[in-house]
Design a protein around this motif. Sequence first.
Motif, mmCIF file in Angstrom:
data_model
loop_
_atom_site.group_PDB
_atom_site.id
_atom_site.type_symbol
_atom_site.label_atom_id
_atom_site.label_comp_id
_atom_site.label_asym_id
_atom_site.label_seq_id
_atom_site.Cartn_x
_atom_site.Cartn_y
_atom_site.Cartn_z
ATOM 1 N N ASP A 126 1.050 -1.156 -0.073
ATOM 2 C CA ASP A 126 -0.015 0.163 -0.001
ATOM 3 C C ASP A 126 0.876 1.107 -0.013
ATOM 4 O O ASP A 126 1.731 1.373 1.024
ATOM 5 C CB ASP A 126 -0.918 -0.058 1.065
ATOM 6 C CG ASP A 126 -2.082 1.088 1.112
ATOM 7 O OD1 ASP A 126 -1.858 2.007 0.417
ATOM 8 O OD2 ASP A 126 -2.860 1.083 2.114
ATOM 9 N N GLY A 137 -6.275 -0.048 2.722
ATOM 10 C CA GLY A 137 -6.640 0.934 3.641
ATOM 11 C C GLY A 137 -8.019 1.137 4.035
ATOM 12 O O GLY A 137 -8.548 0.103 4.013
ATOM 13 N N ASP A 160 -10.512 2.726 2.939
ATOM 14 C CA ASP A 160 -11.736 2.930 2.086
ATOM 15 C C ASP A 160 -11.861 2.117 1.189
ATOM 16 O O ASP A 160 -12.744 2.164 0.108
ATOM 17 C CB ASP A 160 -11.618 4.470 1.828
ATOM 18 C CG ASP A 160 -10.414 4.627 1.042
ATOM 19 O OD1 ASP A 160 -10.004 5.967 1.196
ATOM 20 O OD2 ASP A 160 -9.507 3.830 0.730
ATOM 21 N N GLY A 176 -7.017 1.928 -3.493
ATOM 22 C CA GLY A 176 -5.595 1.729 -3.348
ATOM 23 C C GLY A 176 -5.011 1.166 -4.835
ATOM 24 O O GLY A 176 -5.295 1.705 -5.848
ATOM 25 N N ARG A 218 -7.816 9.406 -0.691
ATOM 26 C CA ARG A 218 -7.176 8.603 0.458
ATOM 27 C C ARG A 218 -6.269 9.401 1.381
ATOM 28 O O ARG A 218 -6.319 9.427 2.444
ATOM 29 C CB ARG A 218 -6.477 7.419 -0.072
ATOM 30 C CG ARG A 218 -7.418 6.290 -0.861
ATOM 31 C CD ARG A 218 -6.622 4.938 -0.898
ATOM 32 N NE ARG A 218 -6.423 4.513 0.412
ATOM 33 C CZ ARG A 218 -5.388 3.594 0.399
ATOM 34 N NH1 ARG A 218 -4.274 3.467 -0.426
ATOM 35 N NH2 ARG A 218 -5.150 2.917 1.651
ATOM 36 N N ARG A 233 -8.391 11.993 2.864
ATOM 37 C CA ARG A 233 -8.971 11.535 4.332
ATOM 38 C C ARG A 233 -8.204 11.273 5.639
ATOM 39 O O ARG A 233 -8.497 11.588 6.606
ATOM 40 C CB ARG A 233 -9.898 10.055 3.780
ATOM 41 C CG ARG A 233 -11.366 10.233 3.335
ATOM 42 C CD ARG A 233 -11.968 9.207 3.068
ATOM 43 N NE ARG A 233 -11.567 8.215 1.964
ATOM 44 C CZ ARG A 233 -11.977 8.366 0.752
ATOM 45 N NH1 ARG A 233 -12.912 9.459 0.251
ATOM 46 N NH2 ARG A 233 -11.470 7.680 -0.048
ATOM 47 N N TYR A 234 -6.832 10.744 5.163
ATOM 48 C CA TYR A 234 -5.987 10.324 6.016
ATOM 49 C C TYR A 234 -5.459 11.528 6.694
ATOM 50 O O TYR A 234 -5.411 11.820 7.946
ATOM 51 C CB TYR A 234 -4.950 9.545 5.342
ATOM 52 C CG TYR A 234 -3.683 9.434 6.411
ATOM 53 C CD1 TYR A 234 -3.594 8.221 7.394
ATOM 54 C CD2 TYR A 234 -2.590 10.303 6.510
ATOM 55 C CE1 TYR A 234 -2.657 7.960 8.250
ATOM 56 C CE2 TYR A 234 -1.655 9.901 7.179
ATOM 57 C CZ TYR A 234 -1.605 9.111 8.179
ATOM 58 O OH TYR A 234 -0.583 8.853 9.158
#
Length: 461
Positions: A133, A214, A216, A219, A435, A438-439
């Motif tokens: 990832d 992850g 959601d 990836g 992603r 959001r992180y």
Amino acid sequence: MSPQLISILALFAMVIIATLRPVNIGILGFIGSFLVGTFVLGLDEKSILAGFPADLFLTIVGVTYLFAVAKLNGTVELIVDAGVRFVRGRTALVPWVLFIVSALLTAMGTFPPAAVALVAPIALGFAAKHDMDPLPVGMTVVYGALAGSLSPISVLGLLVSGMAGDVPGFSPSILFATAFVFSTLIAILTQLFFHYKGRIAASRVPGGTSRGHGIDGGGAAGGDAGTPLPGPRVPATGGITVTATRPAQTLTITRTLPTTRLVVTWPQRATLLALLSLAIGAMVFHLDIGILALAAGTLLSFIDKRHLSAAVEGISWSTILLVAGMITYISIVEEAGAIEWVAAGIGSLGAPLIGVLVLCVMAGVVSAFASSTAVIAISIPMLLPLLQSGGVAAGMAISAVAIAAKVVDVSPFSTNGALILANAQKVDPSAFYQRILRYSGVIVLVGPALAWATLVVPFSW
């Protein structure tokens, strides 16, 4: 409605629109800059564009161009294979080796974006090759840069120490130690979070594999379960098949690595020399890394003319648009006086401990969109009057504010986060951007408050 409030509300509107619709937020940033700058602040075109980040533009263009050349001629793959051999096939250790490299670079005085620009392409190339990832791998590199960025001889460490002066309880060594420990713990928590999320996702899919990474499900395209099983060791050479048994499922993993070392070609040797020269030029002579990378990439392209046009296509133009547009708008927010407006509100709170918390949160939120160096330069002077009344551990409060401004550098709107976004491979750029967004949103909400809770509260009275 005041100009300060209008500029802040417009910023929130941009983030919401870009989250709900597939539009590059950099475009919204440029539009917002001209709307707010012209109709609210009465600025002319030259003044509006004064905040355009030309240095960051050159950095991203140059670095992505150079590493596009390095990828096309096989140098990135060569470095990745060398990294695997260095850790004797334990691929899970490679991100931590790169964490240490990033920390050493910044601790010795390299500016954090320059360190990330050097290490991130290697780290994300490794992640792509080994179906890891890219998000936790990239974040580990950024936190490594943070770990060393406040050392006593670094640019930011000297900046904070100079502003703090002889404040009782402040020490450059304590500043460095707290930043190093805090960033290391955040990196560990990030790796653990995505590791166990990957295991949970794998356990819910028949056969024990999952196509996403992850929290959601997004990836790397064509990725595996996202995180390798603990325990199995892959040798640096040869191939191996590992069978790992879990309750109600058996997984068979085959991973084959090169049995012989790759033959190093002349273009690859020249590329390795160019990368070394880039590092020396940035760290020792403090030359602009973007211009150096552009020059190196151009020379390398002439050595191997097959990659001349393809390398230009490797420049991350969408990332450049995103970051340039948002930083230009943040300069409009500053021109509107929104930063000073919020700072005045903090000073009126009266309770020093709560004031430090608000300042940490403000530093984190603003730094997610703007230069963390500029935010630190603004935040520390705001903090010093709050410390004069006592009741707060002054040295730890200074460390907490500086760390709060740096821990959010994973944001795609910051230089470091943008470099991770620009260099990710085997991903859908739009999905990967979401992603990271959001992180980083979680980090903005949790990181500054955590710095305050762990560094300030236990040492205050």
